[in-house]
Design a protein around this motif. Structure first.
Motif, PDB file in Angstrom:
ATOM      1  N   ILE A   1      33.281  32.109  32.610  1.00 29.53           N
ATOM      2  CA  ILE A   1      34.185  32.767  33.559  1.00 29.53           C
ATOM      3  C   ILE A   1      35.487  31.996  33.682  1.00 29.53           C
ATOM      4  N   LEU A   2      35.440  30.671  33.617  1.00 27.38           N
ATOM      5  CA  LEU A   2      36.676  29.898  33.677  1.00 27.38           C
ATOM      6  C   LEU A   2      37.544  30.144  32.448  1.00 27.38           C
ATOM      7  N   ALA A   3      36.914  30.221  31.280  1.00 24.28           N
ATOM      8  CA  ALA A   3      37.673  30.490  30.056  1.00 24.28           C
ATOM      9  C   ALA A   3      38.283  31.888  30.076  1.00 24.28           C
ATOM     10  N   LEU A   4      37.556  32.843  30.653  1.00 20.61           N
ATOM     11  CA  LEU A   4      38.097  34.204  30.780  1.00 20.61           C
ATOM     12  C   LEU A   4      39.298  34.237  31.721  1.00 20.61           C
ATOM     13  N   LEU A   5      39.174  33.569  32.862  1.00 17.77           N
ATOM     14  CA  LEU A   5      40.292  33.524  33.802  1.00 17.77           C
ATOM     15  C   LEU A   5      41.495  32.822  33.179  1.00 17.77           C
ATOM     16  N   LYS A   6      41.240  31.743  32.448  1.00 14.92           N
ATOM     17  CA  LYS A   6      42.332  31.010  31.809  1.00 14.92           C
ATOM     18  C   LYS A   6      43.085  31.897  30.823  1.00 14.92           C
ATOM     19  N   LYS A   7      42.362  32.756  30.115  1.00 12.95           N
ATOM     20  CA  LYS A   7      42.977  33.615  29.098  1.00 12.95           C
ATOM     21  C   LYS A   7      43.693  34.819  29.702  1.00 12.95           C
ATOM     22  N   TYR A   8      43.046  35.473  30.672  1.00 11.30           N
ATOM     23  CA  TYR A   8      43.574  36.747  31.158  1.00 11.30           C
ATOM     24  C   TYR A   8      44.273  36.648  32.515  1.00 11.30           C
ATOM     25  N   TYR A   9      43.920  35.656  33.312  1.00 11.58           N
ATOM     26  CA  TYR A   9      44.507  35.502  34.646  1.00 11.58           C
ATOM     27  C   TYR A   9      44.820  34.029  34.905  1.00 11.58           C
ATOM     28  N   PRO A  10      45.799  33.473  34.225  1.00  9.59           N
ATOM     29  CA  PRO A  10      46.074  32.029  34.345  1.00  9.59           C
ATOM     30  C   PRO A  10      46.360  31.570  35.764  1.00  9.59           C
ATOM     31  N   GLU A  11      47.008  32.393  36.592  1.00  7.02           N
ATOM     32  CA  GLU A  11      47.281  31.992  37.966  1.00  7.02           C
ATOM     33  C   GLU A  11      45.975  31.880  38.763  1.00  7.02           C
ATOM     34  N   LYS A  12      45.062  32.814  38.537  1.00  7.22           N
ATOM     35  CA  LYS A  12      43.766  32.753  39.214  1.00  7.22           C
ATOM     36  C   LYS A  12      42.953  31.563  38.704  1.00  7.22           C
ATOM     37  N   TYR A  13      43.089  31.259  37.430  1.00  2.54           N
ATOM     38  CA  TYR A  13      42.418  30.091  36.864  1.00  2.54           C
ATOM     39  C   TYR A  13      42.888  28.818  37.562  1.00  2.54           C
ATOM     40  N   GLU A  14      44.196  28.686  37.749  1.00  5.04           N
ATOM     41  CA  GLU A  14      44.731  27.506  38.430  1.00  5.04           C
ATOM     42  C   GLU A  14      44.226  27.438  39.869  1.00  5.04           C
TER      43      GLU A  14
END
Length: 286
Positions: free
Chosen positions: A262-275
């Motif tokens: 899930i972290l890798a998905l957020l990093k790829k598609y939603y970088p702001e949410k990942y941060e």
């Protein structure tokens, strides 16, 4: 040169339902309003669990209220409804803030027979059923890609994260298209979401010194698009994600594999949410 006339129907005040037509020989003008959205913004993938004959019997029975835009078999792709029509494939569902996805999605039903034991009604045990999932044949996968290609011809703006399975949008009720569905391969062909291998491995490595938090994992799932559910049903939600993105490890509880995914998905598609979510990890572990 003939002028095109636009006819408008006008209701007269005080005359009940009486109307009359006004003709205006002027051309149409288009002025865009920002207060609008796309009606179709997702694709939902299913398996039928029954054979082709039974699938068509159900889909052509007016009393069943079940249908989809496409039925895919190894031999053919059957279009059951126009892509502008609403079909009955999603039922009670949720994705990315939207409920009742029949209104806003295209449904693909894959004829794939799956055998399961009897569902334990009235219990909250995960998994609710034990199923034997066969592999999707190369011919079947090829036809799924053709159906997706046709959908994207009409709706090219559907985002990768919005190509989902029935279990993703209805985790408390559904198990399809199951852990054998080739999501990673479809993503490689340009359809649907998958994480970058390097990002996944990097996140997995970082988790070696981190205490896994189910609360943070569930928060990350809702950021990605999944529905928040009551604690009693969280295993079903986690299992749905794992079935899609870590099919070799489906536990219904947070694992390093599912957290890394899930972290890798957020990093790829939603970088702001990942941060945002990884910042909470730092705070928790200080």
């Amino acid at each position: 040169m003939l002028k095109q006339c636009v006819f408008s129907t006008v209701r007269l005040l005080g005359v009940g339902v009486a109307t009359f037509a006004l003709a205006s020989c002027s051309s149409f003008s288009r002025v865009e309003t920002p207060n609008q959205n796309k009606r179709v913004n997702s694709i939902v993938v299913h398996f039928t669990a029954v054979d082709k004959k039974e699938t068509f019997r159900l889909f052509q029975d007016e009393t069943k209220s079940v249908s989809a835009h496409f039925v895919v078999t190894e031999e053919r792709i059957y279009q059951m409804a126009d892509l502008s029509a609403r079909t009955y494939h999603a039922g009670k569902s949720y994705w990315h803030g939207r409920h009742s996805l029949n209104d806003t999605s295209i449904g693909i039903e894959i004829v794939q027979e799956v055998n399961c034991n009897q569902r334990e009604e009235g219990t909250h045990k995960f998994p609710p059923q034990v199923c034997v999932y066969p592999d999707f044949s190369p011919k079947l996968v090829n036809n799924i890609l053709k159906a997706l290609d046709k959908i994207y011809h009409y709706y090219p703006d559907i985002k990768a994260v919005d190509v989902v399975g029935h279990q993703d949008i209805a985790p408390l009720r559904k198990l399809d298209p199951g852990p054998r569905f080739p999501w990673q391969y479809l993503s490689q062909q340009g359809y649907g979401a998958w994480y970058e291998t390097a990002d996944y491995l990097d996140e997995y490595q970082k988790l070696s010194d981190t205490t896994l938090s189910q609360t943070q994992f569930l928060q990350a799932l809702t950021m990605y698009g999944y529905q928040d559910v009551e604690p009693l049903y969280q295993a079903f939600l986690i299992g749905a994600f794992q079935t899609h993105f870590t099919p070799d490890k489906i536990t219904g509880t947070v694992t390093k594999e599912s957290m890394a995914a899930i972290l890798a998905l957020l990093k790829k598609y939603y970088p702001e949410k990942y941060e945002q979510i990884t910042a909470t990890f730092s705070t928790e572990n200080e």
